[in-house]
Design a protein around this motif. Structure first.
Motif, short mmCIF file in Angstrom:
data_model
loop_
_atom_site.label_atom_id
_atom_site.label_comp_id
_atom_site.label_asym_id
_atom_site.label_seq_id
_atom_site.Cartn_x
_atom_site.Cartn_y
_atom_site.Cartn_z
N ALA A 54 -24.69 -31.21 -14.59
CA ALA A 54 -25.32 -31.69 -15.95
C ALA A 54 -24.88 -30.71 -17.66
CB ALA A 54 -26.89 -31.92 -16.38
N SER A 55 -24.42 -31.51 -18.15
CA SER A 55 -24.20 -30.72 -19.19
C SER A 55 -24.67 -31.27 -20.21
CB SER A 55 -22.46 -30.68 -19.62
OG SER A 55 -22.47 -32.08 -19.90
N PHE A 56 -24.62 -30.24 -21.73
CA PHE A 56 -25.30 -31.30 -23.31
C PHE A 56 -24.20 -30.75 -23.69
CE2 PHE A 56 -27.20 -26.90 -21.06
CZ PHE A 56 -27.36 -25.50 -22.84
N ASP A 57 -24.77 -30.87 -25.30
CA ASP A 57 -23.92 -30.14 -26.03
C ASP A 57 -24.53 -29.57 -27.03
OD1 ASP A 57 -21.16 -31.77 -25.48
OD2 ASP A 57 -21.84 -33.38 -26.55
N VAL A 58 -23.97 -29.02 -27.65
CA VAL A 58 -24.74 -28.29 -29.26
C VAL A 58 -23.79 -27.66 -31.26
CG1 VAL A 58 -26.07 -26.70 -27.67
CG2 VAL A 58 -24.09 -26.13 -28.33
N PRO A 59 -24.54 -28.41 -31.32
CA PRO A 59 -23.32 -28.11 -32.72
C PRO A 59 -22.86 -27.00 -33.04
CG PRO A 59 -25.50 -27.84 -33.56
CD PRO A 59 -25.49 -27.77 -32.00
N PHE A 155 -24.61 -26.90 -9.17
CA PHE A 155 -25.27 -26.42 -8.39
C PHE A 155 -25.20 -26.87 -7.20
CE2 PHE A 155 -28.48 -26.18 -12.09
CZ PHE A 155 -27.90 -24.75 -12.59
N ASP A 156 -24.83 -25.95 -6.43
CA ASP A 156 -24.78 -26.77 -4.99
C ASP A 156 -25.87 -27.44 -4.76
OD1 ASP A 156 -23.29 -27.28 -1.77
OD2 ASP A 156 -26.15 -27.08 -1.37
N HIS A 157 -25.55 -28.65 -3.72
CA HIS A 157 -27.06 -29.32 -3.87
C HIS A 157 -28.42 -29.36 -2.98
CE1 HIS A 157 -29.17 -33.66 -3.50
NE2 HIS A 157 -28.86 -33.94 -2.24
N ALA A 158 -28.00 -27.87 -2.58
CA ALA A 158 -29.88 -27.09 -1.62
C ALA A 158 -30.42 -26.41 -2.84
CB ALA A 158 -28.92 -25.95 0.09
N HIS A 159 -29.07 -26.31 -3.76
CA HIS A 159 -30.74 -25.30 -4.85
C HIS A 159 -30.59 -26.68 -5.68
CE1 HIS A 159 -29.73 -21.03 -4.45
NE2 HIS A 159 -28.23 -21.86 -3.84
N VAL A 160 -30.12 -28.05 -6.06
CA VAL A 160 -31.27 -29.34 -6.69
C VAL A 160 -31.19 -30.68 -6.48
CG1 VAL A 160 -30.66 -27.41 -9.06
CG2 VAL A 160 -29.05 -29.16 -8.47
N ASP A 161 -31.43 -31.15 -6.87
CA ASP A 161 -32.05 -32.74 -6.72
C ASP A 161 -31.85 -32.95 -8.26
OD1 ASP A 161 -34.15 -32.64 -7.89
OD2 ASP A 161 -35.40 -33.20 -5.93
N ALA A 162 -31.59 -34.48 -8.46
CA ALA A 162 -31.10 -34.78 -9.61
C ALA A 162 -32.69 -34.13 -10.51
CB ALA A 162 -30.89 -36.25 -9.36
N TYR A 163 -33.79 -34.91 -9.71
CA TYR A 163 -34.96 -34.64 -11.10
C TYR A 163 -35.16 -32.75 -11.33
CZ TYR A 163 -39.85 -33.69 -12.59
OH TYR A 163 -40.26 -33.26 -13.43
N SER A 164 -34.64 -31.76 -10.67
CA SER A 164 -34.72 -30.43 -10.87
C SER A 164 -33.46 -30.27 -11.89
CB SER A 164 -34.56 -29.93 -10.02
OG SER A 164 -33.63 -29.69 -8.60
N LEU A 165 -32.15 -31.42 -11.55
CA LEU A 165 -30.90 -30.45 -12.79
C LEU A 165 -31.49 -31.16 -13.52
CD1 LEU A 165 -28.28 -30.05 -13.03
CD2 LEU A 165 -27.88 -32.02 -12.01
N ALA A 166 -32.17 -32.22 -14.55
CA ALA A 166 -32.30 -32.47 -15.32
C ALA A 166 -33.42 -31.11 -15.68
CB ALA A 166 -33.46 -33.90 -15.36
N VAL A 167 -34.56 -30.07 -15.38
CA VAL A 167 -36.00 -29.37 -15.90
C VAL A 167 -34.68 -28.29 -15.58
CG1 VAL A 167 -37.63 -28.09 -14.43
CG2 VAL A 167 -37.94 -30.96 -14.42
N VAL A 168 -33.51 -28.33 -15.37
CA VAL A 168 -32.80 -26.90 -15.56
C VAL A 168 -31.74 -27.32 -16.40
CG1 VAL A 168 -31.18 -25.80 -14.23
CG2 VAL A 168 -32.92 -26.41 -13.14
#
Length: 187
Positions: A54-59, A155-168
């Motif tokens: 996942a990604s996010f932008d910063v100014p 992340f490899d999927h063994a570390h995250v799922d969609a929910y935990s990716l959003a938290v991270v």
């Protein structure tokens, strides 16, 4: 936050920065086995890596010091990011990296002049770093630009799922911007 299929992602050009996370100590075998989902994922790795990003932008241009502090706090805060997996005759097993043993290692920056080249460089970095049995199996990237920069966490999927990716990704963004941390599920 941006969550789209990797094939449809069209990152603007800029300078790609990448941080690998490496251990200064040998990992220690864990008594905690991989979860059912992790075992199922790791059993199918011969079909290729399955990473999530996942990604996010910063100014503005990237504040690399702020990003590195945020990434270091993330790794220290989330125990799953201090684990890895190894192959054995009995199947995959979990290993743990001692608290404080993982450090960020910045790779040489790569100037990318076009959308296709930015996509290729980021995707290749994710493919290489997020292999299930590399330890740890994740990486952090950014595309630095003068107007808006983009931070990518994969992340490899063994570390995250969609929910935990959003938290991270929210943890990294909040840390970068100097906002207070939140707990998963509050909000």
């Amino acid at each position: 936050m941006h969550v789209i299929g990797v094939d449809a992602w069209a990152p603007r050009p800029g300078v790609v920065l990448q941080w690998l996370v490496r251990s200064d100590a040998e990992p220690v075998p864990s008594t905690v086995p991989p979860s059912f989902n992790q075992s199922a994922h790791l059993a199918d790795v011969d079909d290729g890596s399955t990473w999530l990003a996942a990604s996010f932008d910063v100014p503005g241009p990237l504040d690399t010091d702020a990003l590195e502090r945020s990434l270091e706090r993330l790794v220290a805060r989330h125990g799953s990011l201090r684990t890895g997996f190894v192959r054995s005759d009995a199947g995959p097993s979990r290993v743990n990296h001692p608290q404080g043993a993982l450090t960020l290692r910045r790779r040489p920056d790569i100037a990318v002049p076009s959308v296709p080249e930015a996509h290729r460089v980021v995707r290749a970095a994710l493919d290489a770093a997020c292999a299930p049995f590399s330890a740890p199996a994740y990486t952090f990237l950014a595309i630095d630009r003068p107007d808006v920069s983009t931070v990518v966490c994969g992340f490899d999927h063994a570390h995250v799922d969609a929910y935990s990716l959003a938290v991270v990704i929210d943890d990294v963004r909040r840390g970068y911007l100097g906002e207070p941390e939140t707990r998963a599920g509050s909000g």
